[in-house]
Motif scaffolding. Structure first.
Motif, PDB file in Angstrom:
ATOM      1  N   ASN A  22       0.940  -1.060  -0.057  1.00  0.00           N
ATOM      2  CA  ASN A  22       0.016  -0.001  -0.063  1.00  0.00           C
ATOM      3  C   ASN A  22       0.941   1.023   0.006  1.00  0.00           C
ATOM      4  O   ASN A  22       0.599   2.309  -0.557  1.00  0.00           O
ATOM      5  CB  ASN A  22      -1.020   0.158   1.173  1.00  0.00           C
ATOM      6  N   LYS A  23       2.065   1.026   0.758  1.00  0.00           N
ATOM      7  CA  LYS A  23       3.015   2.331   0.459  1.00  0.00           C
ATOM      8  C   LYS A  23       3.695   2.491  -0.718  1.00  0.00           C
ATOM      9  O   LYS A  23       3.440   3.497  -1.510  1.00  0.00           O
ATOM     10  CB  LYS A  23       4.151   2.029   1.676  1.00  0.00           C
ATOM     11  N   ALA A  26       0.724   3.843  -2.784  1.00  0.00           N
ATOM     12  CA  ALA A  26       0.649   5.550  -2.656  1.00  0.00           C
ATOM     13  C   ALA A  26       1.792   6.190  -3.250  1.00  0.00           C
ATOM     14  O   ALA A  26       1.717   7.110  -3.854  1.00  0.00           O
ATOM     15  CB  ALA A  26       0.512   5.746  -1.075  1.00  0.00           C
ATOM     16  N   ASP A  27       3.005   5.520  -2.966  1.00  0.00           N
ATOM     17  CA  ASP A  27       4.189   6.513  -3.870  1.00  0.00           C
ATOM     18  C   ASP A  27       3.979   6.363  -5.419  1.00  0.00           C
ATOM     19  O   ASP A  27       4.055   7.500  -6.195  1.00  0.00           O
ATOM     20  CB  ASP A  27       5.502   5.717  -3.705  1.00  0.00           C
ATOM     21  N   TYR A  29       1.104   6.125  -7.175  1.00  0.00           N
ATOM     22  CA  TYR A  29       0.029   6.927  -7.527  1.00  0.00           C
ATOM     23  C   TYR A  29       0.304   8.481  -7.500  1.00  0.00           C
ATOM     24  O   TYR A  29      -0.091   9.348  -8.226  1.00  0.00           O
ATOM     25  CB  TYR A  29      -1.378   6.583  -6.605  1.00  0.00           C
ATOM     26  N   SER A  30       0.975   8.618  -6.477  1.00  0.00           N
ATOM     27  CA  SER A  30       1.583   9.964  -6.022  1.00  0.00           C
ATOM     28  C   SER A  30       2.444  10.388  -7.155  1.00  0.00           C
ATOM     29  O   SER A  30       2.448  11.728  -7.729  1.00  0.00           O
ATOM     30  CB  SER A  30       2.274  10.096  -4.802  1.00  0.00           C
ATOM     31  N   LEU A  80      -5.495   0.839  -0.599  1.00  0.00           N
ATOM     32  CA  LEU A  80      -5.717   2.114  -0.630  1.00  0.00           C
ATOM     33  C   LEU A  80      -6.365   2.791  -1.781  1.00  0.00           C
ATOM     34  O   LEU A  80      -5.874   2.221  -2.836  1.00  0.00           O
ATOM     35  CB  LEU A  80      -4.457   2.952  -0.164  1.00  0.00           C
ATOM     36  N   TYR A  83      -7.050   9.949  -1.993  1.00  0.00           N
ATOM     37  CA  TYR A  83      -6.120  11.015  -1.901  1.00  0.00           C
ATOM     38  C   TYR A  83      -5.666  11.093  -0.573  1.00  0.00           C
ATOM     39  O   TYR A  83      -4.346  11.149  -0.070  1.00  0.00           O
ATOM     40  CB  TYR A  83      -6.397  12.494  -2.295  1.00  0.00           C
ATOM     41  N   GLY A  85      -5.817   8.754   1.950  1.00  0.00           N
ATOM     42  CA  GLY A  85      -4.864   7.460   2.429  1.00  0.00           C
ATOM     43  C   GLY A  85      -3.630   7.623   1.826  1.00  0.00           C
ATOM     44  O   GLY A  85      -2.591   7.102   2.521  1.00  0.00           O
ATOM     45  N   TYR A  86      -3.344   8.033   0.432  1.00  0.00           N
ATOM     46  CA  TYR A  86      -2.171   7.961  -0.066  1.00  0.00           C
ATOM     47  C   TYR A  86      -1.160   9.113   0.388  1.00  0.00           C
ATOM     48  O   TYR A  86      -0.176   8.849   1.002  1.00  0.00           O
ATOM     49  CB  TYR A  86      -2.313   8.282  -1.632  1.00  0.00           C
ATOM     50  N   ASN A  88      -1.098  10.023   3.360  1.00  0.00           N
ATOM     51  CA  ASN A  88      -0.823   9.580   4.965  1.00  0.00           C
ATOM     52  C   ASN A  88       0.176   8.647   4.915  1.00  0.00           C
ATOM     53  O   ASN A  88       1.289   8.619   5.697  1.00  0.00           O
ATOM     54  CB  ASN A  88      -1.962   9.015   5.661  1.00  0.00           C
ATOM     55  N   THR A  90       2.633   8.152   1.506  1.00  0.00           N
ATOM     56  CA  THR A  90       3.565   8.480   0.581  1.00  0.00           C
ATOM     57  C   THR A  90       4.730   9.253   0.925  1.00  0.00           C
ATOM     58  O   THR A  90       4.734   9.922   2.020  1.00  0.00           O
ATOM     59  CB  THR A  90       2.963   9.190  -0.600  1.00  0.00           C
TER      60      THR A  90
END
Length: 158
Positions: A22-23, A26-27, A29-30, A80, A83, A85-86, A88, A90
């Motif tokens: 999930n990290k 998030a990275d 997607y960011s 996740l 936005y 969630g990401y 928090n 990324t």
């Protein structure tokens, strides 16, 4: 009806692996959002080259987001999908209005290398859990991000 996940990876390892994934999600997607923003906003003599290169990069990142999220789901956890969630988890800094093409390249290089480090950090746990499928996903992600980082670094060379 028992629908618990029974794939040969214990629950504690699956939870820890999915947190790491999930990290990574998030990275990824960011960096997708940042790359897409830079695609829209790049200017200057290298406009056409960078505009097309950024499009190739954000398109690949969009595909990667789906692959990573589906692996989280395969391991039985929730991916996740917001936005907040990401934000928090990324490590990618968001686009703060950069207009200089060289600064865009530097920031995207930093983002690619951040994702490489995030993916690499999961290997010890994934290997310990005998999670070959996640190891394969990580290997593919690292290989692609290392190649993209090399290309960005080459654009920055003088």
């Amino acid at each position: 009806m028992n629908t618990s996940v029974n794939i040969g990876i214990n629950q504690a390892d699956r939870l820890e692996i999915t947190q790491g994934l999930n990290k990574l999600l998030a990275d990824t997607y960011s960096l997708y959002l940042k790359t897409h923003s830079f695609h829209w906003n790049v200017t200057g003599p290298m406009f056409n080259t960078l505009h097309l290169m950024f499009e190739t990069q954000y398109t690949e990142l969009a595909t990667a987001v789906d692959i990573i999220a589906e692996r989280v789901r395969t391991l039985g956890e929730r991916a996740l999908g917001s936005y907040s969630g990401y934000a928090n988890v990324t490590s990618i800094k968001e686009d703060n209005g950069v207009n200089d093409a060289m600064q865009m390249l530097l920031e995207l290089l930093d983002g690619q290398e951040t994702i490489i480090r995030s993916a690499r950090a999961l290997y010890p746990l994934v290997n310990q859990a005998n999670d070959e499928a996640t190891a394969d996903l990580l290997t593919q992600r690292i290989q692609l991000h290392e190649k993209t980082a090399w290309m960005l670094r080459s654009m920055l060379a003088s």
